[in-house]
Scaffold this active site. Sequence first.
Site, PDB file in Angstrom:
ATOM      1  N   ARG A 153      35.920 -93.355  18.962  1.00 35.38           N
ATOM      2  CA  ARG A 153      36.022 -94.547  18.109  1.00 35.38           C
ATOM      3  C   ARG A 153      34.645 -95.172  17.898  1.00 35.38           C
ATOM      4  O   ARG A 153      33.845 -95.224  18.836  1.00 35.38           O
ATOM      5  CB  ARG A 153      36.945 -95.579  18.759  1.00 35.38           C
ATOM      6  CG  ARG A 153      38.415 -95.229  18.654  1.00 35.38           C
ATOM      7  CD  ARG A 153      39.284 -96.086  19.551  1.00 35.38           C
ATOM      8  NE  ARG A 153      39.544 -95.456  20.835  1.00 35.38           N
ATOM      9  CZ  ARG A 153      40.114 -96.046  21.873  1.00 35.38           C
ATOM     10  NH1 ARG A 153      40.477 -97.296  21.788  1.00 35.38           N
ATOM     11  NH2 ARG A 153      40.297 -95.389  23.004  1.00 35.38           N
ATOM     12  N   ASN A 187      50.435 -93.772  33.489  1.00 31.23           N
ATOM     13  CA  ASN A 187      49.399 -94.369  32.647  1.00 31.23           C
ATOM     14  C   ASN A 187      49.001 -93.313  31.621  1.00 31.23           C
ATOM     15  O   ASN A 187      48.136 -92.485  31.869  1.00 31.23           O
ATOM     16  CB  ASN A 187      48.218 -94.751  33.555  1.00 31.23           C
ATOM     17  CG  ASN A 187      47.095 -95.428  32.793  1.00 31.23           C
ATOM     18  OD1 ASN A 187      47.068 -95.438  31.570  1.00 31.23           O
ATOM     19  ND2 ASN A 187      46.146 -95.978  33.547  1.00 31.23           N
ATOM     20  N   ARG A 211      52.107 -98.183  31.927  1.00 28.69           N
ATOM     21  CA  ARG A 211      51.054 -98.943  31.267  1.00 28.69           C
ATOM     22  C   ARG A 211      51.300 -98.855  29.763  1.00 28.69           C
ATOM     23  O   ARG A 211      51.457 -97.766  29.217  1.00 28.69           O
ATOM     24  CB  ARG A 211      49.699 -98.332  31.596  1.00 28.69           C
ATOM     25  CG  ARG A 211      48.584 -98.967  30.828  1.00 28.69           C
ATOM     26  CD  ARG A 211      47.353 -98.089  30.821  1.00 28.69           C
ATOM     27  NE  ARG A 211      46.322 -98.694  30.022  1.00 28.69           N
ATOM     28  CZ  ARG A 211      45.331 -98.003  29.462  1.00 28.69           C
ATOM     29  NH1 ARG A 211      45.241 -96.703  29.638  1.00 28.69           N
ATOM     30  NH2 ARG A 211      44.426 -98.617  28.739  1.00 28.69           N
ATOM     31  N   HIS A 227      42.726-103.069  27.978  1.00 29.35           N
ATOM     32  CA  HIS A 227      42.275-102.699  29.328  1.00 29.35           C
ATOM     33  C   HIS A 227      42.455-103.861  30.297  1.00 29.35           C
ATOM     34  O   HIS A 227      41.728-103.972  31.292  1.00 29.35           O
ATOM     35  CB  HIS A 227      40.779-102.290  29.355  1.00 29.35           C
ATOM     36  CG  HIS A 227      40.448-101.069  28.556  1.00 29.35           C
ATOM     37  ND1 HIS A 227      39.311-100.970  27.778  1.00 29.35           N
ATOM     38  CD2 HIS A 227      41.096 -99.904  28.426  1.00 29.35           C
ATOM     39  CE1 HIS A 227      39.284 -99.781  27.201  1.00 29.35           C
ATOM     40  NE2 HIS A 227      40.354 -99.106  27.571  1.00 29.35           N
ATOM     41  N   GLU A 279      44.029 -99.180  37.955  1.00 25.48           N
ATOM     42  CA  GLU A 279      45.056 -99.778  37.100  1.00 25.48           C
ATOM     43  C   GLU A 279      46.432 -99.474  37.663  1.00 25.48           C
ATOM     44  O   GLU A 279      47.349-100.278  37.547  1.00 25.48           O
ATOM     45  CB  GLU A 279      44.937 -99.205  35.679  1.00 25.48           C
ATOM     46  CG  GLU A 279      43.696 -99.690  34.946  1.00 25.48           C
ATOM     47  CD  GLU A 279      43.368 -98.854  33.727  1.00 25.48           C
ATOM     48  OE1 GLU A 279      42.973 -97.685  33.902  1.00 25.48           O
ATOM     49  OE2 GLU A 279      43.500 -99.356  32.611  1.00 25.48           O
TER      50      GLU A 279
END
Length: 394
Positions: free
Chosen positions: A238, A7, A90, A179, A381
């Site tokens: 961001r 990931n 991922r 996500h 995840e």
Amino acid sequence: MKILIINSGSSSIKFQLMEMPSETLICSGLVERIGSNDAIINYKTNLDELRITKSIGTHSEGLNMIVELLQDADKGVINNTKEISIVGHRVVHGGNSFSNTTLITPEVKDNIQEYATLAPLHNPGNLEGIFVCEEIFPLAKQVAIFDTAFHRSIPDYAKRYAVPNELYEKHKIQVYGFHGTSHQYVSEKAITYLGMDASKIITIHLGNGCSMTAVKNGKSIDTSLGFTPSNGLVMGTRSGDIDHAIIFHLVNNLKYSLDEVKTLLTNKSGMLGLTGHMDLRDIEAKAEKGNRECQLALDINAYRIKKYIGAYVAALNGLDAIVFTAGIGENSSMIRKLVCAEMDVFGIYLEDSKNNIRSKDIREINTADSPVKILVIPTNEELEIAKQAFALVN
Ligand code: ADP
């Protein structure tokens, strides 16, 4: 069968080696602060835990470091790389091309490259991870799991922007959402925890990237990241939502180039732009010592999340639970407290003593009589990716 899950984020690589289908974790780790002289490698097996600080310039160096550890004579868990049957990657942006987990072919790599323009912080790192793993594990099946896939259920009225139809029809400009594996994983856990089939849940993923999803009966019906992983919440670097006319003002009147605007809003804004720090631990520590700039940044961050909760209660027409997850959501009692303060209109009541407990388990941090459950659910995840990759290959 051993599955290595990779990931790779913008400046980090999480990895897990799992035995499937038993879902047994063999080892896990995280390489953080890639691109710096003080990158940190954490590596954990059942017997050992290791933390190394060293200079790591690129994702490729980080991945090679991971492979060295996996095969280390002393702390390693495999004898050679042939033992790994599947590498699950991922991948952040799959656009409209991928609604499911897929085997990586040259065409898939071209698509991931194509979508790099829409996910400039992520798809290049994801792709680099794929190229390096293909070299290191030539016999393994390489599988991509896309962050955008869970959000394919978002209805048209939520996924369309109010721009000329042609932009959607010809150029596929729409909300994709990101996500997805995390929102899917924690919402499934929440549904099991609540024991409700019909449920209205808001999942709040707060890491370096941040997003929220309205999940109705297990399906994503709206999410805060859109066409790219840029808008919505305040993130590490961001800006999240801004008035798009600011971009024209920067270019036309303040003479920024478009590249400078992109760098400004993607790499230099968010918590970093507001405080000079992108790691929330640093910001919280300064705020606690009375730094007003840092306190204001935390307030701006929490206020944005509150507004999205309000919006998603409307989208869901009700609310059973909110779920905090990822690095900040799982660990920052301060952000959770700021978000849940004065939210009684929605039936959200936080219990301070429960909020302050640190734990790796699923936990409920609302008051006993709170109509809405406030849950902290560690995301995984990697496990979600392992399950999907295993299912595909078998
Ligand atoms: P990514 O989006 O890269 O997967 P993570 O989910 O690992 O990121 O989250 C990284 C963020 O979590 C960082 O901003 C870090 O500051 C924050 N974080 C980690 N531990 C804590 C903590 N104990 N308190 C507050 N923030 C934390």
